[in-house]
Write a protein that holds these residues in place. Structure first.
Motif, PDB file in Angstrom:
ATOM      1  N   SER A  50       0.829  -1.212   0.000  1.00 42.75           N
ATOM      2  CA  SER A  50       0.000   0.000   0.000  1.00 42.75           C
ATOM      3  C   SER A  50       0.862   1.260   0.000  1.00 42.75           C
ATOM      4  N   TYR A  51       0.247   2.380  -0.368  1.00 44.31           N
ATOM      5  CA  TYR A  51       0.934   3.672  -0.253  1.00 44.31           C
ATOM      6  C   TYR A  51       1.117   4.007   1.226  1.00 44.31           C
ATOM      7  N   GLU A  52       0.186   3.551   2.038  1.00 46.59           N
ATOM      8  CA  GLU A  52       0.274   3.834   3.470  1.00 46.59           C
ATOM      9  C   GLU A  52       1.571   3.269   4.058  1.00 46.59           C
ATOM     10  N   SER A  53       2.031   2.122   3.558  1.00 42.68           N
ATOM     11  CA  SER A  53       3.265   1.534   4.088  1.00 42.68           C
ATOM     12  C   SER A  53       4.496   2.392   3.745  1.00 42.68           C
ATOM     13  N   LEU A  54       4.379   3.246   2.737  1.00 41.68           N
ATOM     14  CA  LEU A  54       5.461   4.157   2.354  1.00 41.68           C
ATOM     15  C   LEU A  54       5.372   5.497   3.090  1.00 41.68           C
ATOM     16  N   PHE A  55       4.276   5.717   3.786  1.00 45.16           N
ATOM     17  CA  PHE A  55       3.947   7.014   4.382  1.00 45.16           C
ATOM     18  C   PHE A  55       4.476   7.110   5.811  1.00 45.16           C
ATOM     19  N   SER A  56       5.134   8.205   6.114  1.00 44.76           N
ATOM     20  CA  SER A  56       5.658   8.421   7.463  1.00 44.76           C
ATOM     21  C   SER A  56       4.644   9.168   8.324  1.00 44.76           C
ATOM     22  N   LYS A  57       4.207   8.505   9.366  1.00 48.70           N
ATOM     23  CA  LYS A  57       3.289   9.150  10.310  1.00 48.70           C
ATOM     24  C   LYS A  57       4.062   9.861  11.413  1.00 48.70           C
ATOM     25  N   SER A  71      -9.505  10.607   7.840  1.00 47.98           N
ATOM     26  CA  SER A  71      -9.527   9.292   7.212  1.00 47.98           C
ATOM     27  C   SER A  71      -8.889   9.426   5.833  1.00 47.98           C
ATOM     28  N   LEU A  72      -7.676   8.878   5.701  1.00 49.33           N
ATOM     29  CA  LEU A  72      -6.930   9.035   4.450  1.00 49.33           C
ATOM     30  C   LEU A  72      -7.090   7.820   3.547  1.00 49.33           C
ATOM     31  N   SER A  73      -7.257   8.088   2.261  1.00 49.22           N
ATOM     32  CA  SER A  73      -7.367   7.011   1.270  1.00 49.22           C
ATOM     33  C   SER A  73      -5.969   6.719   0.715  1.00 49.22           C
ATOM     34  N   ASP A  76      -4.793   9.648  -1.115  1.00 48.17           N
ATOM     35  CA  ASP A  76      -4.327  10.711  -0.212  1.00 48.17           C
ATOM     36  C   ASP A  76      -2.877  10.461   0.192  1.00 48.17           C
ATOM     37  N   TYR A  77      -2.581   9.227   0.606  1.00 48.82           N
ATOM     38  CA  TYR A  77      -1.205   8.901   1.001  1.00 48.82           C
ATOM     39  C   TYR A  77      -0.233   9.183  -0.144  1.00 48.82           C
ATOM     40  N   LYS A  78      -0.600   8.723  -1.340  1.00 50.36           N
ATOM     41  CA  LYS A  78       0.256   8.929  -2.520  1.00 50.36           C
ATOM     42  C   LYS A  78       0.460  10.420  -2.771  1.00 50.36           C
ATOM     43  N   ILE A  81       2.755  12.106  -0.229  1.00 52.84           N
ATOM     44  CA  ILE A  81       4.155  11.738  -0.481  1.00 52.84           C
ATOM     45  C   ILE A  81       4.709  12.563  -1.642  1.00 52.84           C
ATOM     46  N   LEU A  82       3.914  12.736  -2.679  1.00 50.75           N
ATOM     47  CA  LEU A  82       4.356  13.521  -3.838  1.00 50.75           C
ATOM     48  C   LEU A  82       4.439  15.009  -3.515  1.00 50.75           C
ATOM     49  N   GLU A  83       3.565  15.463  -2.629  1.00 52.08           N
ATOM     50  CA  GLU A  83       3.492  16.876  -2.268  1.00 52.08           C
ATOM     51  C   GLU A  83       4.707  17.326  -1.447  1.00 52.08           C
ATOM     52  N   HIS A  84       5.143  16.471  -0.498  1.00 52.14           N
ATOM     53  CA  HIS A  84       6.255  16.876   0.367  1.00 52.14           C
ATOM     54  C   HIS A  84       7.093  15.672   0.759  1.00 52.14           C
ATOM     55  N   TYR A  85       8.388  15.785   0.546  1.00 51.90           N
ATOM     56  CA  TYR A  85       9.301  14.662   0.775  1.00 51.90           C
ATOM     57  C   TYR A  85       9.266  14.085   2.187  1.00 51.90           C
ATOM     58  N   THR A  86       8.904  14.904   3.190  1.00 52.87           N
ATOM     59  CA  THR A  86       8.938  14.382   4.566  1.00 52.87           C
ATOM     60  C   THR A  86       7.907  13.287   4.795  1.00 52.87           C
TER      61      THR A  86
END
Length: 118
Positions: A50-57, A71-73, A76-78, A81-86
């Protein structure tokens, strides 16, 4: 494919890269100076569940934008990630058809094993 997405200003990323003992054929991409493309994010996603697994919380912006209460889809996660590198969990190590995401000891050890098994 032998590629690592990392931050050169992150001591943890730099320590892990040193620890991995990489060969010269690895490509390193500092995501702060070389923006991640949508194609790259999709490629990473194809290696994980999933994109969520790539996403830093743990990203500061995650807290600032109060995303934990939203509630992120997957889209949203993708997009974040594209919007800001952090928002990309770091480092992301792509080796052959495997992906290793984040800096947990277990993940780093698994990456080290995969890279050095021959």
């Amino acid at each position: 494919m032998k590629k690592i997405y990392y931050l050169s200003t992150c001591n943890t990323c730099m320590r892990i890269i040193d620890e991995l003992g990489l060969t010269d054929d690895f490509m390193l991409q500092d995501i702060k100076t070389e923006v991640i493309t949508e194609a790259q994010v999709k490629e990473m996603r194809s290696l994980t569940d999933s994109y969520e697994s790539l996403f830093s919380k743990r990203a500061r912006l995650y807290k600032e934008l109060d995303l934990k209460n939203k509630s992120l889809s997957e889209d949203d996660y993708k997009n974040y990630i594209l919007e800001h590198y952090t928002f990309l969990k770091r480092p992301v190590i792509c080796y052959n058809n495997q992906i290793f995401i984040g800096n947990s000891k277990k993940t780093v050890e698994a990456a080290k094993q995969a890279i050095h098994e021959q």
